[in-house]
Design a protein around this motif. Structure first.
Motif, PDB file in Angstrom:
ATOM      1  N   LEU A   1     -42.547  10.340  26.199  1.00 22.50           N
ATOM      2  CA  LEU A   1     -43.062   8.906  26.200  1.00 22.50           C
ATOM      3  C   LEU A   1     -41.843   8.246  26.983  1.00 22.50           C
ATOM      4  O   LEU A   1     -40.823   8.431  27.054  1.00 22.50           O
ATOM      5  CB  LEU A   1     -42.809   8.627  25.253  1.00 22.50           C
ATOM      6  CG  LEU A   1     -44.476   8.555  24.353  1.00 22.50           C
ATOM      7  CD1 LEU A   1     -44.300   7.269  23.091  1.00 22.50           C
ATOM      8  CD2 LEU A   1     -45.527   8.167  24.474  1.00 22.50           C
ATOM      9  N   VAL A   2     -42.170   7.538  28.831  1.00 25.32           N
ATOM     10  CA  VAL A   2     -41.353   7.356  29.705  1.00 25.32           C
ATOM     11  C   VAL A   2     -41.862   5.522  29.280  1.00 25.32           C
ATOM     12  O   VAL A   2     -42.429   4.733  30.244  1.00 25.32           O
ATOM     13  CB  VAL A   2     -42.092   7.767  30.736  1.00 25.32           C
ATOM     14  CG1 VAL A   2     -40.856   7.210  32.497  1.00 25.32           C
ATOM     15  CG2 VAL A   2     -41.620   8.808  31.004  1.00 25.32           C
ATOM     16  N   ALA A   3     -39.934   4.948  29.829  1.00 31.77           N
ATOM     17  CA  ALA A   3     -40.073   3.162  29.792  1.00 31.77           C
ATOM     18  C   ALA A   3     -40.273   3.432  31.140  1.00 31.77           C
ATOM     19  O   ALA A   3     -39.275   2.773  31.905  1.00 31.77           O
ATOM     20  CB  ALA A   3     -38.856   3.306  28.848  1.00 31.77           C
ATOM     21  N   HIS A   4     -41.568   2.909  31.884  1.00 37.58           N
ATOM     22  CA  HIS A   4     -42.034   2.475  32.925  1.00 37.58           C
ATOM     23  C   HIS A   4     -42.624   1.940  32.878  1.00 37.58           C
ATOM     24  O   HIS A   4     -44.440   1.901  31.512  1.00 37.58           O
ATOM     25  CB  HIS A   4     -42.776   3.658  33.378  1.00 37.58           C
ATOM     26  CG  HIS A   4     -42.739   3.224  35.036  1.00 37.58           C
ATOM     27  ND1 HIS A   4     -43.547   2.918  36.087  1.00 37.58           N
ATOM     28  CD2 HIS A   4     -41.494   3.768  36.474  1.00 37.58           C
ATOM     29  CE1 HIS A   4     -43.300   2.759  36.494  1.00 37.58           C
ATOM     30  NE2 HIS A   4     -41.856   3.256  36.903  1.00 37.58           N
ATOM     31  N   THR A   5     -43.153   0.752  33.771  1.00 34.48           N
ATOM     32  CA  THR A   5     -44.342  -0.545  33.589  1.00 34.48           C
ATOM     33  C   THR A   5     -45.615   0.292  34.015  1.00 34.48           C
ATOM     34  O   THR A   5     -45.754   1.660  34.453  1.00 34.48           O
ATOM     35  CB  THR A   5     -44.371  -1.727  34.798  1.00 34.48           C
ATOM     36  OG1 THR A   5     -43.801  -0.490  35.569  1.00 34.48           O
ATOM     37  CG2 THR A   5     -43.188  -2.158  34.305  1.00 34.48           C
ATOM     38  N   TRP A   6     -47.012   0.075  33.643  1.00 37.27           N
ATOM     39  CA  TRP A   6     -48.626   0.873  33.598  1.00 37.27           C
ATOM     40  C   TRP A   6     -49.239  -0.284  34.699  1.00 37.27           C
ATOM     41  O   TRP A   6     -49.499  -1.048  34.571  1.00 37.27           O
ATOM     42  CB  TRP A   6     -48.879   0.864  32.173  1.00 37.27           C
ATOM     43  CG  TRP A   6     -50.582   1.265  32.260  1.00 37.27           C
ATOM     44  CD1 TRP A   6     -50.672   2.345  31.802  1.00 37.27           C
ATOM     45  CD2 TRP A   6     -51.278   0.850  32.358  1.00 37.27           C
ATOM     46  NE1 TRP A   6     -51.996   2.769  32.457  1.00 37.27           N
ATOM     47  CE2 TRP A   6     -52.320   1.474  32.528  1.00 37.27           C
ATOM     48  CE3 TRP A   6     -51.425  -0.904  32.401  1.00 37.27           C
ATOM     49  CZ2 TRP A   6     -54.014   1.314  32.446  1.00 37.27           C
ATOM     50  CZ3 TRP A   6     -53.026  -0.861  32.677  1.00 37.27           C
ATOM     51  CH2 TRP A   6     -54.203  -0.125  32.896  1.00 37.27           C
TER      52      TRP A   6
END
Length: 271
Positions: free
Chosen positions: A127-132
């Motif tokens: 799970l990557v902390a990046h905007t979608w």
């Protein structure tokens, strides 16, 4: 301020239900995707759904962001807010299935038929902390899952290593962690040896339950209602035959909250 629960009838029918007390500019719309639908996670190549699925989704620039849903194998999943607890990766990881939090439900429901299948596949996920896509925020989520067997589990990404946690009371709200909620529930009921019996006694005595919208109160109130009322015979049992929920032990939340009506997700789909 979301609350989710699962109910299993005597005949084995399972329903996942939830509230969505979270405002959005874009509406949540009932959405159905047939098996064989191509979809694009933010990272990696296009994926294809193996199962038909239905749920509540936001449609953003030809992408689907599911807040909850159910697939044709009877697996359901819902995301709930989990602030100040999540630990995502900062960047995609080599050799892993890299997902933003908003991609997770479509990955679960599109590619798995049971909680056991998801559990076996989680070691491959980062799970990557990046905007979608068009979103401008990284959301702190945890997830509740239920399948056709009636099993209920929770994923809490408090570490980067992901694993499912059994949810014995079949309820989830928001922060804190499930273990903390369960400890508070035990203490509230007087640390009984049988939680269900203690919850039934609370309902039978029309005891006052915790009020208000804070997650810990909602968890206790909902868990006692779930465990304390009799099990329905089947999914189609008329509501008038069910024991009503008393005014003092209702599922009411803060009246000022922005709410989406509760969505129930039976574990079978009609074709």
């Amino acid at each position: 301020m979301c609350t989710s629960l699962t109910l299993t009838a005597v005949d084995g029918a399972t329903i996942l239900a939830r509230t969505m007390d979270f405002p959005n500019i874009d509406p949540w719309l009932p959405t159905t995707l047939p098996a064989g639908t191509a979809w694009q996670p933010f990272f990696g190549s296009t994926q294809t759904t193996q199962y038909k699925l239905v749920g509540a989704a936001r449609h953003l620039d030809d992408h689907y962001l599911f807040g909850d849903g159910l697939n044709s194998a009877g697996l359901s999943c819902a995301e709930l807010y989990f602030p100040n607890r999540v630990h995502y990766y900062d960047a995609p990881q080599n050799g892993r299935i890299n997902l933003t939090p908003q991609d997770f439900i479509l990955w679960v429901l599109g590619s798995h038929r049971s909680i056991a299948d998801v559990a076996a596949d989680l070691a491959n996920v980062a799970l990557v902390a990046h905007t979608w896509f068009v979103e401008n925020k990284v959301y702190p989520f945890h997830w509740i899952l239920a399948d056709a067997t009636g099993q209920t589990a929770v994923l809490e990404p408090t570490t980067q290593s992901l694993h499912l946690i059994d949810d014995p009371v079949r309820v989830l709200t928001n922060t804190p962690e499930l273990s903390d909620h369960l400890s508070r529930l035990q203490a509230y009921l007087g640390n009984p040896s049988d939680l269900s019996a203690a919850a039934s006694a609370q309902i039978g005595q029309h005891s006052e339950l915790p009020t208000g919208a804070i997650p810990t109160n909602r968890f206790i109130r909902t868990a006692i209602n779930v465990m304390g009322h009799r099990q329905p015979q089947n999914q189609a049992e008329p509501k008038r035959q069910r024991k009503p929920i008393s005014h003092k032990s209702s599922f009411r939340t803060n009246k000022t909250a922005i709410r989406r009506p509760i969505i129930t997700l039976p574990t079978t789909l009609a074709y």
